[in-house]
Design a protein around this motif. Structure first.
Motif, PDB file in Angstrom:
ATOM      1  N   ARG A  69       0.748  -1.258   0.033  1.00  0.00           N
ATOM      2  CA  ARG A  69       0.092  -0.072   0.018  1.00  0.00           C
ATOM      3  C   ARG A  69       0.745   1.299  -0.042  1.00  0.00           C
ATOM      4  O   ARG A  69       2.038   1.313   0.684  1.00  0.00           O
ATOM      5  N   PRO A  71       2.467   4.451   0.810  1.00  0.00           N
ATOM      6  CA  PRO A  71       2.453   5.022   2.433  1.00  0.00           C
ATOM      7  C   PRO A  71       1.673   6.133   2.416  1.00  0.00           C
ATOM      8  O   PRO A  71       1.240   6.664   3.495  1.00  0.00           O
ATOM      9  N   LYS A  72       1.125   6.814   1.421  1.00  0.00           N
ATOM     10  CA  LYS A  72       0.311   8.040   1.552  1.00  0.00           C
ATOM     11  C   LYS A  72      -1.237   7.660   2.187  1.00  0.00           C
ATOM     12  O   LYS A  72      -2.020   8.591   2.609  1.00  0.00           O
ATOM     13  N   TYR A  73      -1.728   6.506   1.590  1.00  0.00           N
ATOM     14  CA  TYR A  73      -3.039   6.066   1.832  1.00  0.00           C
ATOM     15  C   TYR A  73      -3.336   5.825   3.242  1.00  0.00           C
ATOM     16  O   TYR A  73      -2.570   5.890   4.099  1.00  0.00           O
ATOM     17  N   THR A  74      -4.621   5.738   3.433  1.00  0.00           N
ATOM     18  CA  THR A  74      -5.029   5.458   5.004  1.00  0.00           C
ATOM     19  C   THR A  74      -4.262   4.186   5.332  1.00  0.00           C
ATOM     20  O   THR A  74      -4.014   3.209   4.777  1.00  0.00           O
ATOM     21  N   ASN A  75      -4.109   4.224   6.871  1.00  0.00           N
ATOM     22  CA  ASN A  75      -3.808   2.753   7.488  1.00  0.00           C
ATOM     23  C   ASN A  75      -4.778   1.973   7.757  1.00  0.00           C
ATOM     24  O   ASN A  75      -4.660   0.901   8.747  1.00  0.00           O
ATOM     25  N   PHE A  76      -5.938   2.034   7.204  1.00  0.00           N
ATOM     26  CA  PHE A  76      -6.969   1.077   7.239  1.00  0.00           C
ATOM     27  C   PHE A  76      -7.292   0.356   6.032  1.00  0.00           C
ATOM     28  O   PHE A  76      -7.256   0.909   5.122  1.00  0.00           O
ATOM     29  N   VAL A  77      -7.363  -1.093   6.125  1.00  0.00           N
ATOM     30  CA  VAL A  77      -7.798  -1.640   4.979  1.00  0.00           C
ATOM     31  C   VAL A  77      -8.955  -2.469   5.387  1.00  0.00           C
ATOM     32  O   VAL A  77      -9.035  -3.253   6.286  1.00  0.00           O
ATOM     33  N   ARG A  87       0.370  -0.637  10.747  1.00  0.00           N
ATOM     34  CA  ARG A  87       1.310   0.447  10.620  1.00  0.00           C
ATOM     35  C   ARG A  87       2.481   0.040  10.483  1.00  0.00           C
ATOM     36  O   ARG A  87       2.847  -0.932  11.067  1.00  0.00           O
ATOM     37  N   GLU A 104     -10.886   3.811  14.181  1.00  0.00           N
ATOM     38  CA  GLU A 104      -9.654   3.256  13.391  1.00  0.00           C
ATOM     39  C   GLU A 104      -8.646   4.069  13.991  1.00  0.00           C
ATOM     40  O   GLU A 104      -7.631   3.570  14.376  1.00  0.00           O
ATOM     41  N   LEU A 105      -8.632   5.654  14.386  1.00  0.00           N
ATOM     42  CA  LEU A 105      -7.572   6.110  14.705  1.00  0.00           C
ATOM     43  C   LEU A 105      -7.108   5.647  16.024  1.00  0.00           C
ATOM     44  O   LEU A 105      -5.907   5.681  16.365  1.00  0.00           O
ATOM     45  N   LEU A 108      -5.107   2.759  15.862  1.00  0.00           N
ATOM     46  CA  LEU A 108      -3.770   3.228  14.970  1.00  0.00           C
ATOM     47  C   LEU A 108      -2.782   3.636  16.239  1.00  0.00           C
ATOM     48  O   LEU A 108      -1.680   2.922  16.211  1.00  0.00           O
TER      49      LEU A 108
END
Lengths: 169, 969
Positions: A69, A71-77, A87, A104-105, A108
């Protein structure tokens, strides 16, 4: 007789992964994975019963989901009926599977807190520490997250508890 | 903090004395760590497992050695290899008196065994003993095992002890006991229902950790039953206030936030308690306002708390001021550069628009940006938002977008979800029937095997019933355009079965209705369908019934039906089919062909699919017969609820639970199952078998068809003649005419009219207010025309009928450009964002997004279906301009991103391998960009560690240099 019942029970729990997701009100962490970029598992903790073959599949799929993925994308899939919060730290991916509706945050940051705890315990933790001390990582994790819920968020409390355990060795 | 670090350092040194394991094990881990491929790793582990299997079974293995073997087994299992031969040794180790061994044993069993493993019963005893131990560390280890291993059957064995531990002097034990009880609650809510008061008590625990842990079970309990916990609102608010005011010990702080994880849990609970309760919500307003004011917006965790507060505000009884604060926070999320925050923003927006739909308007461009983002997670979240804000005015654009996305994804789970959402929205808001059918066709074509059967039935009914108005002309036009489109689509390969069923049914009913196509042509097409490779029995049944209908209509019209050779061969094939249903249908067709036209007409009346069939569920016509049988000595029928056998079964579970709680554990074999209630049924006399012939409608299509084939023998040919009936029971009619099964026509028709009036009325209001907004925002900077149009069609509720059509025709070219842009999507996105930044005041797009007057209006919606098959039209020049400008400024985004980072660390953190996008928040950590001080506060430790690693032979220049990288570097 006993054997039969066990088989039934197993089948029941096997569906749990799906049914928990559908019920929705059972918010909990389903599993935590530490994998390196090659997809080697450094740590795997499951809070739901899964068959071994299913675990392999999960680990394979999660690695495939997160490794490439941007790295700019969201850390959620999205992962099946759940969500993986991941992360990356150096060459290690910390992934956590949670409910689709969860914050989600917060998870994280939960991962980050875990890494901070590891960092304190191993003083400047690196992958090597985790590789050679995986059983201690499990113990730290057990102090932090129990039965799929965050049980303690004070870094100090966890480090102190580990200290007491270490003294016994 | 300094003290904490000292403790950590001491521990680390202590624990690292050569890592405390044998050379052998370290070599193993090292070789695994450096294995180049999965296959190599597997080979090493298999060898290891073999040697362990041999050694662990040796007599008199020293305990210390055994401990290491167990840890090595854990390692093998973790890497996915079976080590079940060693489980029993792990279980034995839990019996050991020495704490380190016992703890290792517990750790291994919690990792090895699942809660239904046979070996659990061997551990229960040890756990019971350990829960009573004087050493609280032993108790903790046992409690951790309890959380993982105790199942419904063994809960009673440990429950009393765990409850006692709630009052243990050590907070670590109390905390774990709470978590264990929570686990019990999840396993079997009934087992701990009497312990709720204990949780309430723990909420006031002196230790914040115990209090925080108690929130977990309370959250679940409140989820299940909100009303019993309303009295706790004040307590929760009080706790949250204390936490927010930093009255908890400093050690709970995380990134300058006071106990954020506890705050989040409390906010979740308050959201539940305040939902729909004005009084309870009133207590919360103050503290929520405080949190909004105080929240740190520069850190992730601050935003996590903020997000949870938004969720809470949108869930409790609305308060204008808080909503304003929530909207403000949401807009900050949406304007952020971080994808994570945008994602949270989109989700928060979805919650807020439920209360105030106007909030969305301000963020139209941000939302569209998210929709076009290459990040799938963000895109899907945005679709979720669009789904929530769909209205009759924007349904065409939204569903169009959804279908476009649906076509391109391969993930079946999500495809099913988005397909069902398309269907739901289309059913609820479809502006016209043509559009509805068109949309359904697309959904069927691309996700046909994933959608519910109900959807197909709905579509068929719609085509059969039309608008529900008395406009026969429009109805037949609709049908013939449907037939046209289906005949065209039949040329496509690999159509999903469900879609073929619909096509067959429609062709059978209406294929020849308008006289455009000769019967032979339609029959030929239907025969083609059955010859397709993947044609299943259900489709064949639909096809043969359709042929039967067409033949019947022809005969009734007095025309001669000439049997096509392929049709004849189909009949021959089906009459020898394995499926009795297909056989029946084939024979029926043959029989029908021999009948006279008048007879045929009454067997198969034209367009009779909408007629009601009355079902007498009470079977009154059988009364005499039953009476007579009873007089002749038959046993009377006993309703299911009154049968003695049945009550046994329903009580069985509770009875069992009762037994379990009184006996602690049952380890003996279970009794043989009781005689099943099926034995009772044969005693029941005459009426039941007959009743079976008039089955109450079921929900599946298959049972429907099989019923139809059963019917003729009893109910006579007339009802059988319809072949496959639409199943309409329980199908909710969202729009158009009221439900098929509804009792009387006139009353329900007026009610739907009312709702449509309601809709238009609301729209009218919306347009007025928006017109005002229009005027106020007339002069706004220009934004990309394509996006404006999209925004206008999504958010512009006032768009009139003509405008709507225009936007929908533009949909196709738009989609095309989007696909074309996709490869360079990341780039083309950047100028758009920067443009948006250049224009901070959000322009209103309604006037700019006016319909293009040159665009064609729809003549026949089914003509548009061709667009599905053939390539879409050319992109408009406007889109091109956007694209080119996109290539000119690819670095804008990157430049903006760099600027945002704290100076000094920006270049380092961007180029470093740590891809953490949150380096902004971790200012202290990002300062490590200079390699010499990379090791952070403890350079000596790191050096020592490196030296030790080198001794072992693991070097930073080895296969995996990442091994040495500090995770928090």
């Amino acid at each position: 007789m006993y054997y039969d019942i066990n088989i039934k029970a197993r089948r029941k729990t096997h569906q749990l992964f799906l049914s928990c997701a559908l019920s929705g009100d059972d918010e909990m962490i389903r599993f935590i994975l530490l994998q390196n970029r090659q997809g080697k598992t450094r740590l795997a903790k499951y809070y739901i019963p899964l068959e071994d073959s299913e675990k392999h599949k999960v680990e394979y799929e999660v690695h495939r989901l997160v490794v490439n993925r941007d790295p700019k994308y969201t850390n959620f899939v999205e992962f099946r009926t759940h969500k993986v919060i991941y992360r990356r730290y150096a060459g290690l991916f910390f992934s956590m599977c949670v409910d689709i509706t969860d914050n989600e945050l917060a998870y994280l940051e939960c991962i980050h807190l875990f890494v901070e705890i590891l960092d304190h315990f191993f003083s400047n933790v690196c992958e090597l520490d985790l590789v050679f001390n995986f059983h201690k990582v499990y113990l730290i994790l057990d102090e932090f997250i129990l039965a799929g819920e965050i049980q303690e968020t004070s870094k100090r409390a966890i480090i102190e508890r580990m200290g007491e355990l270490e003294k016994q060795e | 903090m300094e003290q904490l670090k000292t403790i950590g350092r001491e521990l680390a040194i202590g624990s690292h004395g050569g890592w405390g394991q044998s050379k052998e094990f370290l070599d193993l881990v090292k070789s695994i760590g450096e294995a180049r491929s999965k296959a190599e790793e597997d080979r090493i582990i298999l060898r290891e497992v073999e040697s362990l299997r041999r050694r662990i079974a040796e007599p008199d293995v020293p305990r210390r050695k055994m401990k290491e073997y167990i840890i090595r087994l854990v390692y093998a299992e973790m890497l996915g290899h079976d080590a079940s031969f060693g489980y029993i040794h792990a279980v034995k180790m839990t019996h050991d008196d020495a704490l380190p061994l016992k703890r290792t044993g517990y750790l291994a069993v919690t990792l090895f065994l699942s809660e239904d493993h046979d070996l659990i019963i061997l551990i229960v005893n040890t756990i019971q003993k350990d829960l009573r131990s004087d050493n609280y560390l032993v108790v903790c280890a046992a409690l951790a095992a309890v959380c993982k291993l105790i199942n419904e059957e063994t809960i009673p064995a440990v429950l009393p002890q765990v409850v006692d531990l709630l009052a243990h002097p050590k907070e670590a034990v109390r905390k774990k006991a709470v978590m264990a009880l929570h686990r019990f609650y999840q396993r079997s809510p009934a087992s701990v229902s009497h312990l709720v008061s204990n949780f309430r008590k723990r909420l006031c625990d002196n230790d914040p950790g115990v209090m925080g842990a108690t929130l977990c079970p309370l959250f679940d309990l409140i989820c299940a039953d909100v009303n019993s916990y309303k009295d706790l609102v004040i307590s929760f608010v009080g706790i949250l206030k204390q936490v927010a005011e930093r009255r908890l010990p400093k050690t709970y702080d995380y990134h300058q936030m006071a106990a954020p994880f506890i705050q989040i849990k409390l906010l979740k609970i308050l959201a539940l308690l305040g939902s729909g309760d004005k009084q309870a919500s009133g207590h919360m307003y103050n503290v929520l306002g405080d949190i909004f004011r105080k929240c740190e917006q520069s850190s992730n965790i601050g935003n996590a708390v903020l997000y949870e507060s938004i969720c809470c505000v949108s869930s409790i009884h609305p308060n204008a001021k808080l909503l304003e604060a929530a909207a403000e926070a949401t807009s900050k999320f949406l304007k952020s550069d971080s994808h994570n925050l945008k994602y949270m923003g989109v989700d928060a927006l979805g919650r807020l628009i439920r209360i105030n739909p106007d909030i969305a308007e301000e963020h139209q461009l941000a939302v569209i940006d998210c929709l076009e983002d290459p990040d799938d997670t963000l895109k899907r979240k945005t679709f979720e938002l669009l789904y929530k804000m769909t209205k009759s005015t924007n349904v065409e654009v939204i569903v169009g977008r959804m279908i476009e996305y649906m076509i391109n994804i391969s993930d079946n789970h999500y495809k099913t979800e988005i397909a069902s959402r398309c269907v739901e929205l289309a059913e609820q808001f479809a502006p016209t029937n043509e559009w509805f059918i068109q949309t359904m066709n697309k959904v069927f074509e691309h996700a046909g095997d994933l959608v519910n059967v109900r959807v197909a039935h709905n579509l068929m009914r719609l085509i059969a019933e039309g608008f529900g108005e008395d406009d026969e002309g429009a109805e037949s036009k609709l049908r013939s355009s449907a037939v046209d489109s289906y005949l065209r689509i039949l040329g496509e390969p690999k159509l999903p079965s469900l879609f073929l069923q619909v096509i067959c049914w429609v062709l059978g009913e209406y294929g020849t209705a308008d006289g455009k196509y000769p019967a032979a042509y339609i029959i030929g097409k239907l025969c083609d369908v059955t010859e397709a490779l993947l044609c299943d029995d259900t489709v064949k049944a639909y096809a043969i019934s359709a042929i039967l209908k067409i033949c019947a209509f022809e005969i009734a019209e007095g025309r001669k039906v000439e049997m096509l050779p392929e049709c004849q061969s189909l009949i021959d094939e089906l009459s020898t089919s394995h499926s009795t249903d297909l056989q029946q249908r084939a024979y029926e067709l043959q029989a029908l062909l021999c009948l006279e036209s008048q007879a045929v007409e009454s067997v198969m009346p034209l367009d009779a699919s909408c007629e009601d069939i009355e079902i007498d569920k009470n079977l009154t016509f059988l009364k005499d017969f039953v009476q007579q049988s009873i007089e002749n000595g038959a046993t009377p029928y006993i309703p299911e609820s009154e049968r003695s056998g049945m009550s046994n079964v329903s009580n069985f579970k509770s009875q069992y639970q009762h037994e379990a709680s009184s006996h602690m554990l049952r380890f003996e074999a279970y009794e043989l199952p009781r005689p099943s209630p099926a034995h009772v049924i044969p005693h029941v006399s005459v009426p039941t078998p007959i009743a079976d012939l008039f089955p109450v409608p079921e929900t599946t299509c298959n049972s429907e068809t099989s019923q139809a084939s059963k019917l003729p023998s009893v109910a006579g040919a007339s009802s059988a003649a319809h072949g496959i009936k639409l199943h309409l029971d329980g199908v909710q009619r969202r729009w158009g005419r009221p439900t098929y099964s509804s009792s009387s026509g006139p009353s329900s028709t007026t009610s739907t009219e009312k709702t449509t009036n309601g809709v238009t009325h609301i729209d009218g209001v919306g347009s007025q207010s928006r017109d005002k907004l229009n005027e106020s925002r007339r002069q706004q900077p220009e934004v990309s025309a394509e996006k404006q149009k999209l925004a206008a069609s999504l958010f512009g509720g006032s768009a009139g009928k003509t405008e709507k059509k225009a936007t929908s025709t533009q949909r196709a070219p738009k989609g095309n450009t989007r696909n074309a842009e996709r490869p360079g999507a990341a780039r083309s996105r950047s100028p758009e964002t920067s443009k948006e930044k250049a224009a901070p005041s959000v322009p209103d797009l309604l006037d700019l997004g006016e319909p293009n007057p040159t665009s064609t209006t729809i003549v026949d919606p089914f003509k548009q279906l061709e667009g599905l098959v053939g390539p879409a039209p050319m992109p408009s020049p406007l889109d091109n301009s956007v694209k080119t400008s996109g290539f000119e400024t690819p670095d804008l985004m990157a430049a903006a991103y760099t600027d945002l980072l704290p100076s000094g660390s920006s270049s380092g953190s961007l180029s470093s391998t740590t891809t953490d996008m949150y380096s902004v928040d971790k200012t202290s950590n990002t300062a490590t960009s200079v390699p010499s001080i990379k090791k952070g506060p403890f350079p000596q430790d790191s050096l020592r560690k490196d030296a030790r690693a080198r001794q072992l032979g693991v070097t930073p220049t080895g296969n995996n240099p990442n091994l040495f990288k500090d995770l928090l570097g």
